[in-house]
Scaffold this motif. Structure first.
Motif, PDB file in Angstrom:
ATOM      1  N   ILE A  67      -1.727  -1.429  16.363  1.00 34.66           N
ATOM      2  CA  ILE A  67      -1.270  -0.388  15.446  1.00 34.66           C
ATOM      3  C   ILE A  67      -2.335  -0.170  14.380  1.00 34.66           C
ATOM      4  O   ILE A  67      -2.821  -1.125  13.774  1.00 34.66           O
ATOM      5  CB  ILE A  67       0.060  -0.790  14.768  1.00 34.66           C
ATOM      6  N   ILE A  68      -2.709   1.067  14.172  1.00 35.45           N
ATOM      7  CA  ILE A  68      -3.626   1.437  13.091  1.00 35.45           C
ATOM      8  C   ILE A  68      -2.862   2.310  12.110  1.00 35.45           C
ATOM      9  O   ILE A  68      -2.245   3.310  12.499  1.00 35.45           O
ATOM     10  CB  ILE A  68      -4.849   2.205  13.626  1.00 35.45           C
ATOM     11  N   LEU A  69      -2.872   1.922  10.845  1.00 35.72           N
ATOM     12  CA  LEU A  69      -2.243   2.698   9.788  1.00 35.72           C
ATOM     13  C   LEU A  69      -3.343   3.338   8.957  1.00 35.72           C
ATOM     14  O   LEU A  69      -4.231   2.644   8.445  1.00 35.72           O
ATOM     15  CB  LEU A  69      -1.357   1.803   8.920  1.00 35.72           C
ATOM     16  N   ASP A  70      -3.298   4.639   8.821  1.00 39.58           N
ATOM     17  CA  ASP A  70      -4.377   5.403   8.182  1.00 39.58           C
ATOM     18  C   ASP A  70      -4.101   5.547   6.689  1.00 39.58           C
ATOM     19  O   ASP A  70      -3.174   6.242   6.274  1.00 39.58           O
ATOM     20  CB  ASP A  70      -4.495   6.777   8.845  1.00 39.58           C
ATOM     21  N   TYR A  71      -4.931   4.879   5.891  1.00 41.34           N
ATOM     22  CA  TYR A  71      -4.866   4.988   4.432  1.00 41.34           C
ATOM     23  C   TYR A  71      -6.152   5.586   3.860  1.00 41.34           C
ATOM     24  O   TYR A  71      -6.497   5.333   2.715  1.00 41.34           O
ATOM     25  CB  TYR A  71      -4.615   3.608   3.813  1.00 41.34           C
ATOM     26  N   GLY A  72      -6.849   6.367   4.655  1.00 43.21           N
ATOM     27  CA  GLY A  72      -8.052   7.016   4.163  1.00 43.21           C
ATOM     28  C   GLY A  72      -9.322   6.445   4.771  1.00 43.21           C
ATOM     29  O   GLY A  72      -9.288   5.600   5.672  1.00 43.21           O
ATOM     30  N   ASP A  73     -10.465   6.892   4.253  1.00 39.01           N
ATOM     31  CA  ASP A  73     -11.758   6.603   4.879  1.00 39.01           C
ATOM     32  C   ASP A  73     -12.339   5.240   4.531  1.00 39.01           C
ATOM     33  O   ASP A  73     -13.279   4.785   5.191  1.00 39.01           O
ATOM     34  CB  ASP A  73     -12.777   7.686   4.491  1.00 39.01           C
ATOM     35  N   LEU A 122       0.791  -1.237   0.000  1.00 40.81           N
ATOM     36  CA  LEU A 122       0.000   0.000   0.000  1.00 40.81           C
ATOM     37  C   LEU A 122       0.820   1.282   0.000  1.00 40.81           C
ATOM     38  O   LEU A 122       0.254   2.368  -0.112  1.00 40.81           O
ATOM     39  CB  LEU A 122      -0.928   0.020   1.224  1.00 40.81           C
ATOM     40  N   GLY A 123       2.137   1.167   0.129  1.00 37.52           N
ATOM     41  CA  GLY A 123       2.927   2.381   0.254  1.00 37.52           C
ATOM     42  C   GLY A 123       2.833   2.940   1.667  1.00 37.52           C
ATOM     43  O   GLY A 123       2.485   2.231   2.617  1.00 37.52           O
ATOM     44  N   ASN A 124       3.114   4.208   1.817  1.00 33.68           N
ATOM     45  CA  ASN A 124       3.157   4.823   3.150  1.00 33.68           C
ATOM     46  C   ASN A 124       1.781   5.280   3.614  1.00 33.68           C
ATOM     47  O   ASN A 124       1.005   5.832   2.832  1.00 33.68           O
ATOM     48  CB  ASN A 124       4.110   6.019   3.148  1.00 33.68           C
ATOM     49  N   PRO A 125       1.468   5.076   4.892  1.00 31.26           N
ATOM     50  CA  PRO A 125       0.205   5.589   5.432  1.00 31.26           C
ATOM     51  C   PRO A 125       0.262   7.104   5.633  1.00 31.26           C
ATOM     52  O   PRO A 125       1.340   7.705   5.659  1.00 31.26           O
ATOM     53  CB  PRO A 125       0.092   4.869   6.783  1.00 31.26           C
ATOM     54  N   LYS A 126      -0.934   7.693   5.777  1.00 32.57           N
ATOM     55  CA  LYS A 126      -1.002   9.130   6.039  1.00 32.57           C
ATOM     56  C   LYS A 126      -0.588   9.454   7.467  1.00 32.57           C
ATOM     57  O   LYS A 126       0.034  10.474   7.740  1.00 32.57           O
ATOM     58  CB  LYS A 126      -2.424   9.633   5.793  1.00 32.57           C
ATOM     59  N   ARG A 127      -0.976   8.587   8.406  1.00 37.44           N
ATOM     60  CA  ARG A 127      -0.620   8.769   9.802  1.00 37.44           C
ATOM     61  C   ARG A 127      -0.709   7.419  10.516  1.00 37.44           C
ATOM     62  O   ARG A 127      -1.185   6.436   9.948  1.00 37.44           O
ATOM     63  CB  ARG A 127      -1.528   9.797  10.488  1.00 37.44           C
ATOM     64  N   VAL A 128      -0.240   7.412  11.759  1.00 40.28           N
ATOM     65  CA  VAL A 128      -0.146   6.171  12.523  1.00 40.28           C
ATOM     66  C   VAL A 128      -0.692   6.399  13.921  1.00 40.28           C
ATOM     67  O   VAL A 128      -0.444   7.445  14.530  1.00 40.28           O
ATOM     68  CB  VAL A 128       1.328   5.718  12.624  1.00 40.28           C
ATOM     69  N   MET A 129      -1.428   5.409  14.414  1.00 37.89           N
ATOM     70  CA  MET A 129      -1.873   5.396  15.800  1.00 37.89           C
ATOM     71  C   MET A 129      -1.458   4.059  16.397  1.00 37.89           C
ATOM     72  O   MET A 129      -1.723   3.010  15.815  1.00 37.89           O
ATOM     73  CB  MET A 129      -3.391   5.564  15.887  1.00 37.89           C
ATOM     74  N   ALA A 130      -0.780   4.104  17.565  1.00 32.08           N
ATOM     75  CA  ALA A 130      -0.241   2.863  18.111  1.00 32.08           C
ATOM     76  C   ALA A 130      -0.148   2.903  19.626  1.00 32.08           C
ATOM     77  O   ALA A 130       0.001   3.967  20.235  1.00 32.08           O
ATOM     78  CB  ALA A 130       1.153   2.597  17.523  1.00 32.08           C
ATOM     79  N   ARG A 131      -0.246   1.710  20.212  1.00 32.52           N
ATOM     80  CA  ARG A 131      -0.012   1.529  21.645  1.00 32.52           C
ATOM     81  C   ARG A 131       0.640   0.166  21.835  1.00 32.52           C
ATOM     82  O   ARG A 131       0.233  -0.822  21.213  1.00 32.52           O
ATOM     83  CB  ARG A 131      -1.330   1.581  22.426  1.00 32.52           C
ATOM     84  N   THR A 132       1.694   0.120  22.651  1.00 27.83           N
ATOM     85  CA  THR A 132       2.366  -1.146  22.944  1.00 27.83           C
ATOM     86  C   THR A 132       2.445  -1.314  24.457  1.00 27.83           C
ATOM     87  O   THR A 132       2.615  -0.335  25.185  1.00 27.83           O
ATOM     88  CB  THR A 132       3.758  -1.203  22.273  1.00 27.83           C
ATOM     89  N   TRP A 133       2.315  -2.569  24.938  1.00 23.10           N
ATOM     90  CA  TRP A 133       2.152  -2.824  26.365  1.00 23.10           C
ATOM     91  C   TRP A 133       3.148  -3.847  26.896  1.00 23.10           C
ATOM     92  O   TRP A 133       3.617  -4.721  26.167  1.00 23.10           O
ATOM     93  CB  TRP A 133       0.744  -3.365  26.655  1.00 23.10           C
ATOM     94  N   LYS A 134       3.409  -3.763  28.212  1.00 26.67           N
ATOM     95  CA  LYS A 134       4.188  -4.748  28.940  1.00 26.67           C
ATOM     96  C   LYS A 134       3.264  -5.836  29.477  1.00 26.67           C
ATOM     97  O   LYS A 134       2.041  -5.732  29.419  1.00 26.67           O
ATOM     98  CB  LYS A 134       4.914  -4.093  30.118  1.00 26.67           C
ATOM     99  N   HIS A 135       3.860  -6.887  30.049  1.00 25.27           N
ATOM    100  CA  HIS A 135       3.129  -7.894  30.804  1.00 25.27           C
ATOM    101  C   HIS A 135       3.435  -7.672  32.288  1.00 25.27           C
ATOM    102  O   HIS A 135       4.587  -7.399  32.639  1.00 25.27           O
ATOM    103  CB  HIS A 135       3.547  -9.303  30.371  1.00 25.27           C
ATOM    104  N   PRO A 136       2.434  -7.780  33.163  1.00 18.09           N
ATOM    105  CA  PRO A 136       2.666  -7.459  34.579  1.00 18.09           C
ATOM    106  C   PRO A 136       3.674  -8.365  35.282  1.00 18.09           C
ATOM    107  O   PRO A 136       4.232  -7.983  36.319  1.00 18.09           O
ATOM    108  CB  PRO A 136       1.274  -7.613  35.209  1.00 18.09           C
ATOM    109  N   GLU A 137       3.937  -9.555  34.717  1.00 14.30           N
ATOM    110  CA  GLU A 137       4.820 -10.490  35.399  1.00 14.30           C
ATOM    111  C   GLU A 137       6.083 -10.819  34.597  1.00 14.30           C
ATOM    112  O   GLU A 137       6.797 -11.766  34.925  1.00 14.30           O
ATOM    113  CB  GLU A 137       4.072 -11.788  35.720  1.00 14.30           C
TER     114      GLU A 137
END
Length: 356
Positions: free
Chosen positions: A223-229, A198-213
């Motif tokens: 991760i959400i890559l924004d390629y339009g509506d 798809l080439g490059n996205p317009k913008r990126v939304m992301a969150r990454t997490w640890k494990h408690p133990e």
């Protein structure tokens, strides 16, 4: 239906010099090169005994004490295969002959700044340089790409990577304690694969997490890559599903206006033994109920996809391929997306207290 997915092999013999002797070399690089009939001319590693062990097991002609020694004795048309960690890339690249062909292990640096420095060295030395993003060449990805290029599933409107598995990070002690573990060393494959479609996205939304133990910097990401509506593109990984294989998931799914494709990445399930891959597709036919069908493909991600990255580099070097698909210049944008993911993770989101 005719689906092409196997990589074309180079037309010339180009001996390989491997720099590094890690587990990935033993499990993927060397088995793949044996399958393809590539000649591995020599190997070097900081711990020379590991290189000697690898050479004995895979009938490698020469073991070199240092990178400089390997370069000194390498054939003129040698291809260098760098399989060490990112902090060593620039030091090694500086020692290679100008104009050499080199395949560099992913990721291309620990961050975007380092990635740009790697590209600068490659361009200054006129290196024909690619990054070893093999997922682009896995049989199920290549088959999906060919079907999409033929227009068989119409216009893409949804692309999803879903991984819910138990990943034994202890098998990767060198990267286990990295401060950017999950996205940089795992989801980067999916980001790069998405970009190859798809080439490059317009913008990126992301969150990454640890494990408690667990003493890990991160082991799950969304991760959400924004390629339009109309085109939804997302990555969901969970490496902490330690509840047996019954509900493990590992797949890529492409949905289009005329059909869909779902590829199970069996390698990641029950790792390191893995489970079989599966490639399913459905093409809508007017007046008929949708019917999913199986397509049997040869090869998988490990080790066969490693043939594709090396073949493409060799074919580009000899002039048989017009495009070096995972060139350092192209992958610089993959690293830019990775950096955007971490920026979003650290700074993104709207706090409810900000709203009146």
């Amino acid at each position: 239906m005719n689906v092409t997915y196997k990589p074309l092999l180079p037309e010339t013999q180009q001996p390989i010099i491997i720099i590094g002797a890690s587990g990935i070399v033993k499990d993927a690089h060397l088995p793949a090169y044996n399958m393809a009939g590539f000649q591995v001319y020599g190997i070097t590693n900081r711990t020379i005994s590991k290189a000697q062990e690898m050479a004995q097991k895979f009938d490698i002609l020469y073991v070199f004490d240092t990178v400089a020694d390997a370069v000194k004795h390498a054939p003129k048309n040698a291809v260098y295969d760098i399989t060490v960690l990112p902090d060593q890339y620039i030091e090694i690249l500086e020692q290679l002959p100008d104009g050499s062909a080199v395949l560099i292990q992913k990721p291309m640096g620990n961050d975007y700044k380092q990635a740009k420095a790697i590209v600068e060295v490659c361009e200054r030395k006129n290196l024909v340089a690619g990054i070893n993003f093999q997922l682009r060449f896995a049989s199920f990805v290549s088959a999906a790409r060919n079907m999409i290029d033929q227009g068989l599933i119409g216009d893409l409107y949804d692309l999803e990577f879903k991984v819910t598995v138990k990943t034994p990070w202890e098998l990767f002690p060198v990267i286990k304690q990295h401060p950017r573990l999950e996205i940089l060393f795992h989801s980067v494959h999916y980001i790069d694969c998405i970009r190859s479609f798809l080439g490059n996205p317009k913008r990126v939304m992301a969150r990454t997490w640890k494990h408690p133990e667990k003493d890990l910097s991160s082991c799950r990401s969304t991760i959400i890559l924004d390629y339009g509506d109309t085109l939804s593109v997302k990555i969901n990984t969970n490496h902490d599903h330690d509840f047996g294989t019954q509900n493990q998931e590992s797949y890529i799914k492409w949905e289009g206006t005329k059909g869909a494709i779902k590829a199970k990445m069996g390698l990641l399930m029950n790792y390191p033994d893995g489970l079989p891959d599966a490639f399913e597709y459905v093409i809508i036919e007017e007046g008929k109920e949708p019917e999913w069908k199986m397509l049997n493909l040869e090869g998988s991600w490990f080790p066969e996809a490693f043939i594709g990255t090396m073949s493409n580099l060799m074919r580009f070097k000899e002039g048989s391929d017009e495009v070096l698909h995972a060139s350092v210049q192209d992958v610089l944008d993959t690293m830019k997306v990775v950096e955007a993911c971490y920026t979003s993770n650290n700074n993104g989101g709207v706090q409810l207290t900000e709203l009146n």
